[in-house]
Each structure stands twice: as structure tokens, then as C-alpha cells.
Design an enzyme around this catalytic site. Structure first.
Site, PDB file in Angstrom:
ATOM      1  N   GLY A  74      11.015 -16.585  78.199  1.00  0.00           N
ATOM      2  CA  GLY A  74      11.710 -17.182  77.064  1.00  0.00           C
ATOM      3  C   GLY A  74      12.110 -18.604  77.414  1.00  0.00           C
ATOM      4  N   GLY A 123       9.806 -12.692  78.896  1.00  0.00           N
ATOM      5  CA  GLY A 123       9.435 -12.617  77.486  1.00  0.00           C
ATOM      6  C   GLY A 123       7.939 -12.428  77.249  1.00  0.00           C
ATOM      7  N   GLU A 146      14.012 -12.101  86.419  1.00  0.00           N
ATOM      8  CA  GLU A 146      15.305 -12.490  85.835  1.00  0.00           C
ATOM      9  C   GLU A 146      16.480 -12.498  86.801  1.00  0.00           C
ATOM     10  OE1 GLU A 146      13.055 -10.886  84.154  1.00  0.00           O
ATOM     11  OE2 GLU A 146      12.938 -11.871  82.206  1.00  0.00           O
ATOM     12  N   ASP A 154      15.027  -7.682  80.387  1.00  0.00           N
ATOM     13  CA  ASP A 154      15.306  -7.499  78.956  1.00  0.00           C
ATOM     14  C   ASP A 154      13.982  -7.346  78.196  1.00  0.00           C
ATOM     15  OD1 ASP A 154      14.508 -10.182  79.136  1.00  0.00           O
ATOM     16  OD2 ASP A 154      15.922 -10.864  77.629  1.00  0.00           O
TER      17      ASP A 154
END
Ligand code: QUE
Length: 340
Positions: A74, A123, A146, A154
Site C-alpha cells: 500500500g 497490499g 509489515e 493486514d
């Protein structure tokens, strides 16, 4: 249909096309390794909505532009800036819409074929792993890194990772281990290995609307590095808590264990605890519940000082010397309040 404009306002950052019975999506920010910005997320949302309802669309093919990356994650640099600016609406909108895209792909109901030829992190896994076909080449590199920027796994990977064999998922989540294409198939993150040289022919064949052609291009993957480390991974990462995992790695006394310890000692200590707790909870939850838990976590974790500091050290200043709060695993008290 085309998607929203990119920075240069020339080409869209997500190029959506109809090619016969196929809907094709090209993530097109090659200079940012196709990291997902808000315009791309919005483009995914529009394409999913339109193509799910369109009976003439038989499958979706997803690729990254530029030949280097599928999608690096992301746009966490923009999220860091929004947090520092106190612009929490931007952060909330980004994660809410991104996670809705992840759920939408899981519920798409037709083949969603990702051609992963290059970096695929964070992402990037979110827009591929919930689909039916994750094709990787020898050039693919998959990771959930992450904990290095004080986030957590996530984009629905909290659902996926605990369902991988043994403790592979927790190992991937905590250490940010980078899996090459064949290793990703071995671990279960990817579904098919296709040599890079065959990808243009596979893409062409997919435009007939038959996802079954993937089987004709796929090559068997020999058990490799992941299988060799499985017993040690399961033994150490199954210890039950972050401190117990550290103790187990110290007791192992191998070069591999020493390298894993060194990696874990560089990550955000708070993030390691959040990740361990999240995956334990997520093992018993639906994808929807996992995405909801992740969204709650983004609200607390992105305002923790480690997030801005982690993105600074990895992506802004690139000095790799994050100063974490607290600085060590031994000083972490509880992460329960971060779950809301
Ligand atoms: C951990 C991460 C990310 C990361 C590196 C990490 C991540 C992400 C990017 C990234 C990489 C290149 C870019 C960009 C972002 O790197 O989520 O915009 O050009 O998006 O160690 O979680």
C-alpha cells in the site's frame, strides 16, 4: 471503463480493460513498484462491482506494469504523512476501501487470476491471495514485511496465514520472510508456477475466458528451502508467545535460528506482539471478521509512534535504524488495548 488518474495525470494508475470475455487490470505505478494508492483502490472497487454483475466477463487477469514488480504494497508513505498531518479521514478511507476490495475479490465468484512476476508484498498479496489463481514466476518475490514498519499482516492475510501448514504463516508474518515463486507455491500462498518466458502466452490463452488453461502452463515445484526449514519453523514459532519464540530460537543453536533472531530483533517489538496475537485470534475467525479486526488495529497502530518511525527508517530516510517504543521485546507490556 477506466480508473482514476495517477500522479502525472496522463495514464491511470490502474488500467482496467475489457479484452473479449476477460476483464484485465494493470497496476501502473512502476516507479513506486505499483504500490496501491487511493485511486488504484477505487479503480479495483469499481472493476469488481461492474465485472461481478456482468455475465459477459468470465474471468479477471491482474498484472503489474514495468516488469519489476507486481505490487509492493500500500502507499504507506502517504499514510505516514496523513498520520503526521493529523488527517485521520484519509487513513480511515484508505484502509476501509482497501479491505473492502480484499473482501470483494474473495467473493468475486469467477476466476481471479494474478500473474505475479516480481515483488508482491503486503497490499499486493491482498489483491491476489483471495483470488482463485496466484500464478508466480521464478522472478516472483512474495512477503508480508509489515513488522519492519510497525504494521501487522493486514489485507486479509491474517485470515490466510494461520491456515498455511504448521507455523509457516506466523514465521512469514513475524520475520517478513521473502519467498521466491516456487517457495510461495510450496507454502501455499501461490497456486501455480509458470516460467516468466511463458507468461505472455498464458495471458493470451486466458483471454479466451477459460482459466483452466493455467494448468497447461504450470510446472511442478520441487520441495525446496521451505520444506527443509519446516521442522525448525514449527518447533520455534509454535512456542506460544513472542518471548517463548525468542527463547526457542536461542535454544536451537543453529545458523538459521541465529539469522531469524537477528531479523526479529530489528522489527518493531510492539508489532511482533500485535502480529502474534492477531494470528492467534484470526485462526478462529471468518475473513470478514479478520478484516474488521485489522481495520480496528489500523486505527490504533498507525497512531503509535512506531508506525511513522518504521516507514521513515525503511521508506523515507532508508537508514534502517528505527528507534522503537519500547525499544526491546523484553520491555513490551501488553498489546491488548491496541485491539480496541
Ligand atoms: C514493509 C512494508 C512495505 C514496504 C517495505 C516494508 C509496504 C510498502 C512498501 C513500498 C515499497 C516501494 C514503494 C512504495 C511502498 O514497502 O507496505 O511506495 O515505492 O508499500 O519493509 O509493509
Amino acid at each position: 471503463m477506466t480508473a482514476a488518474a495517477n500522479d502525472a495525470a496522463t495514464e491511470p494508475s490502474l488500467i482496467a480493460r475489457r479484452e473479449g470475455p476477460a476483464g484485465t487490470l494493470l497496476m501502473n505505478r512502476p516507479r513506486a513498484l505499483n504500490a496501491l494508492d487511493q485511486a488504484m483502490i477505487d479503480g479495483f472497487g469499481a472493476a469488481i462491482e461492474e465485472w461481478k454483475a456482468d455475465a459477459e466477463v468470465e474471468l479477471v487477469v491482474l498484472e503489474g506494469a514495468g516488469g519489476k514488480a507486481f505490487c509492493a504494497g500500500g502507499d504507506v508513505r502517504a499514510m505516514r504523512q496523513a498520520v503526521l498531518d493529523g488527517d485521520h479521514d484519509t487513513v480511515e478511507r484508505f484502509f476501509t476501501t482497501e479491505y473492502a476490495v480484499n473482501q470483494g475479490i474473495a467473493e468475486f465468484g469467477k476466476p481471479w487470476v494474478s500473474l505475479i512476476d516480481g515483488v508482491c508484498m503486503g497490499g499486493g498479496l491482498g489483491v491476489s491471495v483471495h483470488g482463485s489463481h496466484r500464478v508466480v514466476s521464478e522472478n516472483a518475490l512474495l512477503a508480508m514485511p509489515e513488522t519492519a514498519i510497525a504494521l501487522f499482516p493486514d489485507v486479509g492475510t491474517s485470515y490466510v496465514l494461520p491456515r498455511l501448514p504448521g507455523k509457516l504463516g506466523l514465521w512469514i508474518a513475524m520475520t517478513g520472510a521473502r519467498l521466491k515463486g516456487p517457495e510461495a507455491v510450496e507454502a501455499g500462498l501461490a497456486t501455480h508456477f509458470v516460467p516468466r518466458a511463458s507468461l505472455p502466452a498464458l495471458r493470451e490463452a486466458l483471454l479466451t475466458g477459460d482459466a483452466g488453461v493455467v494448468e497447461r502452463f504450470a510446472q511442478p515445484v520441487p520441495p525446496g528451502a521451505v520444506a527443509a526449514q519446516r521442522p525448525a519453523i514449527d518447533r520455534c514459532f509454535g512456542a506460544g508467545s513472542v518471548p517463548a519464540i525468542i527463547a526457542a530460537l536461542e535454544a536451537e543453536g543453529t545458523e538459521w535460528a541465529a539469522s531469524q533472531l537477528a531479523i526479529l530483533r530489528r522489527m518493531s517489538p510492539t508489532s511482533l506482539f500485535v502480529t502474534h496475537e492477531l494470528l492467534a485470534r484470526a485462526a478462529k475467525m471468518s475473513l470478514r471478521e479478520c478484516l474488521y479486526t485489522e481495520l480496528c488495529l489500523t486505527r490504533t497502530v498507525t497512531v503509535h509512534p512506531d508506525f511513522a518511525e518504521g516507514v521513515r527508517s525503511v521508506l523515507v530516510d532508508k537508514d534502517g535504524t528505527a528507534r522503537w517504543t519500547p525499544p526491546t521485546i523484553e520491555e513490551v507490556q501488553t498489546v491488548e488495548p491496541l485491539f480496541g
